[in-house]
Each structure stands twice: as C-alpha cells, then as structure tokens.
Write a protein that holds these residues in place. Sequence first.
Motif, PDB file in Angstrom:
ATOM      1  N   PRO A   1       0.798  -1.068   0.016  1.00 14.29           N
ATOM      2  CA  PRO A   1      -0.031   0.170  -0.156  1.00 14.29           C
ATOM      3  C   PRO A   1       0.556   0.859   0.042  1.00 14.29           C
ATOM      4  CG  PRO A   1       0.140  -0.766   2.433  1.00 14.29           C
ATOM      5  CD  PRO A   1       1.079  -1.749   1.337  1.00 14.29           C
ATOM      6  N   TYR A   2       0.186   2.722  -0.810  1.00 14.19           N
ATOM      7  CA  TYR A   2       0.716   3.354  -0.591  1.00 14.19           C
ATOM      8  C   TYR A   2       0.115   4.796  -0.474  1.00 14.19           C
ATOM      9  CZ  TYR A   2       2.994   7.735  -2.646  1.00 14.19           C
ATOM     10  OH  TYR A   2       3.463   9.313  -2.905  1.00 14.19           O
ATOM     11  N   GLU A   3       0.713   5.229   0.251  1.00 15.45           N
ATOM     12  CA  GLU A   3      -0.809   7.009   1.185  1.00 15.45           C
ATOM     13  C   GLU A   3       0.059   8.255   0.429  1.00 15.45           C
ATOM     14  OE1 GLU A   3      -1.678   6.766   4.752  1.00 15.45           O
ATOM     15  OE2 GLU A   3      -2.630   4.270   4.476  1.00 15.45           O
TER      16      GLU A   3
ATOM     17  N   GLU B   1      -4.906  12.731   8.110  1.00 16.65           N
ATOM     18  CA  GLU B   1      -4.607  11.449   7.356  1.00 16.65           C
ATOM     19  C   GLU B   1      -6.766  10.916   7.254  1.00 16.65           C
ATOM     20  OE1 GLU B   1      -4.223   6.106   8.771  1.00 16.65           O
ATOM     21  OE2 GLU B   1      -3.651   7.841   9.965  1.00 16.65           O
TER      22      GLU B   1
ATOM     23  N   LYS C   1      -4.811   7.379  -1.990  1.00 18.78           N
ATOM     24  CA  LYS C   1      -4.195   5.801  -0.688  1.00 18.78           C
ATOM     25  C   LYS C   1      -4.304   5.637  -2.848  1.00 18.78           C
ATOM     26  CE  LYS C   1      -5.362   6.632   3.618  1.00 18.78           C
ATOM     27  NZ  LYS C   1      -5.604   5.802   5.086  1.00 18.78           N
TER      28      LYS C   1
ATOM     29  N   TRP D   1      -3.531   0.733  -2.910  1.00 19.07           N
ATOM     30  CA  TRP D   1      -2.755  -0.930  -2.547  1.00 19.07           C
ATOM     31  C   TRP D   1      -2.680  -1.594  -3.916  1.00 19.07           C
ATOM     32  CZ3 TRP D   1      -5.372  -5.422  -2.245  1.00 19.07           C
ATOM     33  CH2 TRP D   1      -7.149  -5.092  -2.397  1.00 19.07           C
TER      34      TRP D   1
ATOM     35  N   SER E   1      -8.423   8.467  -4.593  1.00 20.38           N
ATOM     36  CA  SER E   1      -8.179   9.590  -4.944  1.00 20.38           C
ATOM     37  C   SER E   1      -9.155  10.462  -4.694  1.00 20.38           C
ATOM     38  CB  SER E   1      -6.954   9.994  -5.506  1.00 20.38           C
ATOM     39  OG  SER E   1      -7.580   9.703  -7.512  1.00 20.38           O
TER      40      SER E   1
END
Length: 503
Positions: free
Chosen positions: A397-399, A404, A435, A437, A472
Amino acid sequence: MKAFKYLVLLVSLPVFLFAGETGKLMGTVRDAKTGEGLPGANVVIEELKLGTACDLDGSYVLINIPPGTYTVKASMVGYRTVIEKNVKIRADLTTELNFRLEEATIMTEPIVVTAREAVIKKDVTSSVITSDREELNKLPVETVGDILSKKAGITVDPGGGIHVRGGRSGEVLYLIDGIPVLDPYSNSLTISIPQNIIRQLDLVAGTFNAEYGNAMSGVVNIVTDEGGNRFTGNINFSAGDKVSNHGEVFEKIETIDPLSRTEINGSISGPIVRNKINFYIGGRRYYDKGWLYGQRIYLPTDQYGEMNGDSAWVPMNPSYNRTINGKIAFKITPKIKITSSTFYSYRWWKSYVHSYKYNPSCLPINKRLGIQEIINFNHVISPKTYYSIKASYSYSPYEQYVYENPYDYRYKFWHWYYGSGLHFDRGGVSNYWYKRWTKTIMGKAEFQSQVTKSHLVKTGIEAKRYEIYRFSMYITNPPDTTEDIKLTFPVDDLSILPVNDTV
C-alpha cells in the motif's frame, strides 16, 4: 473522488522470470601421470555434504548449489586426495574445476590447493556484474540502492530511482530468490532490501537471456542468506550529519547535529537442528531528520494575511525506514528442502517543496508498506536434475496526504493554498488525498537437467494474479470541526465510500 479496481491474471509459458538462484560445478578428475579420466572418482563439496561420482571419461557435474565459497574434495582408492579451497560458486553460472590425482600406494596427507577464479567465464553471454557476501562486507553500503549506485553504468536520480544505462527507473526488474518484487502499478521495488541479507547480487545490463522477462534496461537478481550450521551475528550503528559551508544557500546547514542521521542494523543466523533446519533473521532502522529547512512563519490555518507561525526552522525532508527479514530452511531429506522467507519494510518521508518554505506544515506525508512472502519446495532427483515449486504473496500500500483523516476541518483552508512554485505559500493546505494498494499472488514451477556435458535444459511455468486498488479525491467541503471519523484503508468494498467529489 476517484476509485479504481483492477484484476489481472497472467500466465507465462514456458520460461519467463526463471532467474538462477543456484550455481553449477563441473570438471574432470584425471590421472596426474597419464592424463586419463578416472571413472568412479568421488567429488564432494564438504560444507554441503553434496557429491557425485565421475562418469566413464572422468567428468562430473553438480547442479543446484547455493552461491558461496566452498571446499571441494576429489578422492579415489589408490590415489592421493586433493582438496581445493576457496572455490566460488555463482548463481546462474558454471564454475569449472579440474583435478589431477597422483597415485599413492600408502595413506598420505591430502594435497590442499587454493582455487583461483577464472578470468574468462565461458557461459556469460551478457554484461553481468556480480557481488558476493565477501565483497559487500567490505563496501560502505547498507541497501541494494547503495550497492547499485557504485556500479558502472548506473545513475541515481534525486528521488532515489535506479537507472541502468540511461533507461527509466521502471525498466529495471528486481528478483529475490527468483521471485519478482515489483509493484505492478508503478513497476517500482515493493520492499527495501538491506545489505546484510544478501548472499549474492547480480546486475545484468543488456542482452538478457530468455529466462528473464519484463525487463528492458536491467535485471537485479538477489539471492538471500538462509543460515548454516554455525551461529553468526552482527550489529552495526552509525550516525552523522550533512555539513556545508554554503550557508547562504542552505539554511541551518552549518549547525552540526551528530544524531541528525542514525542507522542501526543487525542479523543473526544459525542452526535450529544441525544439518536439518537453519534460520536467518535481520533488520534495519534508519532515520534522517532532514537537511533542507523551512521557517514556520505561516500555518495551514492562516488566511487573510495572518502570520500565526512560531518562526521556528524545521526540516522539510525527513525520512524514516525500517525493515525486518527472516528465512528458514528445512531439509526434509538430503534431496528435499523447503524454504520460507518473509520480507517486511515500512517507509515514511516528506519531499522538499521550495514554495512551502515559509509554510512547511502543509507538506504532504508519504507512507509506503511492503510485505513479501515466498515459499520454495526443492527436490533434487539426481546430481544432474532437480525441480522446484514456488509460491509468493506480495502486498504494497501507498498513501499521500497532509492529514490522514479526510474529515479534518483544516482541509477547509485549501482556498488559501497556491500550490505553485512561482511564489511562497502564505497559509492554506493542499486538499489532495490519495491511497492505493496492490496485491500479487504468484505460483511457478521450474525443471532443470544437465542432459550432456555441454547441454543444460531449463523449462517452467508461471502464473500471476494482480489486484490493484486506487483511490484519490480533492476535499473541498470538510466539516467545521474534526469529527472522530476515520476512513480505513484498504477497504474490500469501495461502494461504501462517498460517490461525490467532495467530503
């Protein structure tokens, strides 16, 4: 708001991504006086208790040998034993080692010889740069990126991307123990690989063999350690700071903080059950406070010319990285072995943006997690033939966001955010929230056999299943106060998310 889900199933036949994890040893055993081959002579790798008997012409072949440095012994009744030390076995390459035995009518001491690596490797058909454990331990490197940056033909961009011979960073294929470790969305490396787990690293730059697929400019093939019959361990710590005499360009750079950058790494390996079960565990923690500073004159909540910051100088490019890796090898029988590997890495960082110099609190946060699981079943049918079956699972995953919680009331000040490099920001915050994944499930099988002295046959099959989620949005209408609402990610059903482009 935009959300996407992709599912890709890929089957490859017959040979793609079957990068070599083991090497081959071959040669002849001859009579030192007559030069004739000695059929039935024994050749044994002492550390592995792996051996074979010579054919009628005195030739021998051993395949499926883990890369490393070994002691090889050749013996036969009526002849003096010869021991070759420092024999290097390279993954995906052939080491040629010939013996000449002298006749002996009585028991005598063996002849001990130190082997020399061949200058010309006959089976290398492409540009390959190999680094083994001994070489890596002598270099001031901690990660795969550090190792590659010191190789000829490699350039590293400001973001840390690796470019081989001018190619894009996404054109490099990374393999760990024969399994690709790439994020299918960005084609980037999913996990951080510390130096202390690497047994051998090969950089193939151009003219790839047929066994490599999905590579355009380079292949990085990594074989990891699995421990042995002797307990070993190490721990390293380093600290420092970046210093420059160009204080007119880099604020606060002349101030020395010896703990601005800290790194600690270590590993331990050894037997659980001698000659049966081995293990390896390693880890690394890295923190960089940052060396590009901004002054907090404005806050993201400032508007109408307000200046509510405390004017403190704060770093704008901090980063944090931690990795944990483990591997266990179980020899069920002398010919059957199962290995299980786990790779975990987590990275947190901010990237310097010059227009945020006086409003550094509005810098987005980047977070990336990488998890890779690999299981390998290996069966040696004979000294010349073996097959392996592998399964792997990857999750990445990438954020990216400033806050948050997308319901954070501070997003309401996005109107005062300029987001342009032509001037300095004076309050406001970016309302972009992102975010994603990816999951990869992979299975593969490989068969390899040395049919004759000159012909090696490889074949295999591979199947992959990709899942990619991408989400997004631009937050344009947050509540007046931060509510205790948290949006968990990843989610199994994206239909529960709001369908509008505003929150």
